[in-house]
Scaffold this motif. Sequence first.
Motif, PDB file in Angstrom:
ATOM      1  N   ASN A   1       0.843  -1.190   0.000  1.00 23.83           N
ATOM      2  CA  ASN A   1       0.000   0.000   0.000  1.00 23.83           C
ATOM      3  C   ASN A   1       0.883   1.246   0.000  1.00 23.83           C
ATOM      4  O   ASN A   1       1.443   1.633   1.029  1.00 23.83           O
ATOM      5  CB  ASN A   1      -0.914  -0.009   1.226  1.00 23.83           C
ATOM      6  N   THR A   2       1.020   1.877  -1.140  1.00 18.04           N
ATOM      7  CA  THR A   2       1.886   3.042  -1.289  1.00 18.04           C
ATOM      8  C   THR A   2       1.125   4.144  -2.008  1.00 18.04           C
ATOM      9  O   THR A   2      -0.002   3.939  -2.473  1.00 18.04           O
ATOM     10  CB  THR A   2       3.162   2.687  -2.073  1.00 18.04           C
ATOM     11  N   ILE A   3       1.752   5.324  -2.109  1.00 18.02           N
ATOM     12  CA  ILE A   3       1.048   6.470  -2.676  1.00 18.02           C
ATOM     13  C   ILE A   3       1.917   7.223  -3.679  1.00 18.02           C
ATOM     14  O   ILE A   3       3.129   7.022  -3.760  1.00 18.02           O
ATOM     15  CB  ILE A   3       0.542   7.431  -1.579  1.00 18.02           C
ATOM     16  N   ALA A   4       1.269   8.129  -4.412  1.00 17.78           N
ATOM     17  CA  ALA A   4       1.934   9.124  -5.260  1.00 17.78           C
ATOM     18  C   ALA A   4       1.350  10.480  -4.903  1.00 17.78           C
ATOM     19  O   ALA A   4       0.139  10.687  -5.047  1.00 17.78           O
ATOM     20  CB  ALA A   4       1.724   8.815  -6.743  1.00 17.78           C
ATOM     21  N   GLU A   5       2.181  11.385  -4.419  1.00 14.70           N
ATOM     22  CA  GLU A   5       1.746  12.710  -3.974  1.00 14.70           C
ATOM     23  C   GLU A   5       2.097  13.764  -5.012  1.00 14.70           C
ATOM     24  O   GLU A   5       3.208  13.774  -5.541  1.00 14.70           O
ATOM     25  CB  GLU A   5       2.427  13.097  -2.665  1.00 14.70           C
ATOM     26  N   ILE A   6       1.166  14.676  -5.263  1.00 11.90           N
ATOM     27  CA  ILE A   6       1.409  15.828  -6.140  1.00 11.90           C
ATOM     28  C   ILE A   6       1.001  17.076  -5.370  1.00 11.90           C
ATOM     29  O   ILE A   6      -0.128  17.182  -4.895  1.00 11.90           O
ATOM     30  CB  ILE A   6       0.620  15.713  -7.453  1.00 11.90           C
TER      31      ILE A   6
ATOM     32  N   ARG B   1       3.447   5.103  -8.359  1.00 11.14           N
ATOM     33  CA  ARG B   1       3.507   5.223  -6.898  1.00 11.14           C
ATOM     34  C   ARG B   1       4.708   4.468  -6.341  1.00 11.14           C
ATOM     35  O   ARG B   1       5.434   3.797  -7.074  1.00 11.14           O
ATOM     36  CB  ARG B   1       2.201   4.742  -6.272  1.00 11.14           C
ATOM     37  N   GLY B   2       4.938   4.613  -5.042  1.00  8.58           N
ATOM     38  CA  GLY B   2       6.147   4.094  -4.424  1.00  8.58           C
ATOM     39  C   GLY B   2       6.162   2.593  -4.204  1.00  8.58           C
ATOM     40  O   GLY B   2       5.195   1.871  -4.488  1.00  8.58           O
TER      41      GLY B   2
END
Length: 267
Positions: free
Chosen positions: A75-80, A94-95
């Motif tokens: 469970n990882t994310i991509a932040e902008i 995402r990571g």
Amino acid sequence: MIQPHTYIHPGAKLAENVKVDPFTVIHPDVVIGEGTWIGSNVTIMDGARIGKNCRIFPGAVISAIPQDLKFEGENTIAEIGDNTTIREFVTVNRGTNDRRKTTIGHDCLIMAYSHIAHDCIIGNHCILSNNTQMAGHVIMGDWAIIAGMSAVHQFSKIGAHSYIGGGSLVSKDVPPYIKAIRQPLTYGGVNSVGLKRRGYSMGQINEVLDIYRVIYNQGLNTSQALEYVEQEFRASDERDEIVSFIRESERGIVKRSGGKGSAILEE
């Protein structure tokens, strides 16, 4: 404002004034801040965290799973960040377990067809020009610019306020405040134009120039050059950032092009 022919999963969290154009798909684990516009044919996948007043142009794919065989569905994310523009057909993965997220800062411009791979950290006010290809785990400092058709090797570091010329292959770290040009990629002087635009004084710019003259032009190896800089230059944010960046570089920094001093990075 949600246009017809758009699919937004009920689990996605969109601020009230987000605008989404037709034929876009937004997956459930997504958060989008107020004032953001999502163009047509965009795919925003699980893990996307998009800030306020962003613009995402048609064809972009945000927060797809990493192109990494070690990825196991974690469970990882991509932040902008806020006020960032993502142009046509950009892909942001995402990571992985390494950093758990891919991050793009605020007020960035990511131009068409660029790729930002898993676990990259892009600072604020950065520009990736058309078709920049960034492999995983890259760190890019604030206000750095990469010109078009460039490729960045995994785990590379790009210093703040640096400029990388078009068509570059970045396989070594690029220290802060410099221009990196030519093939193979080499030191091309200080990014004085960029520093002037951002309010640096002539005194600060001249200090950076003098520091890099020691590092690149006096025939010293890295350790000798950094020791000299610390002894002979007054403490300042610019001096300390340069010294810390080079000292912490694991890949080694770009070299000076041929001639005297070209091998100064050999320990």
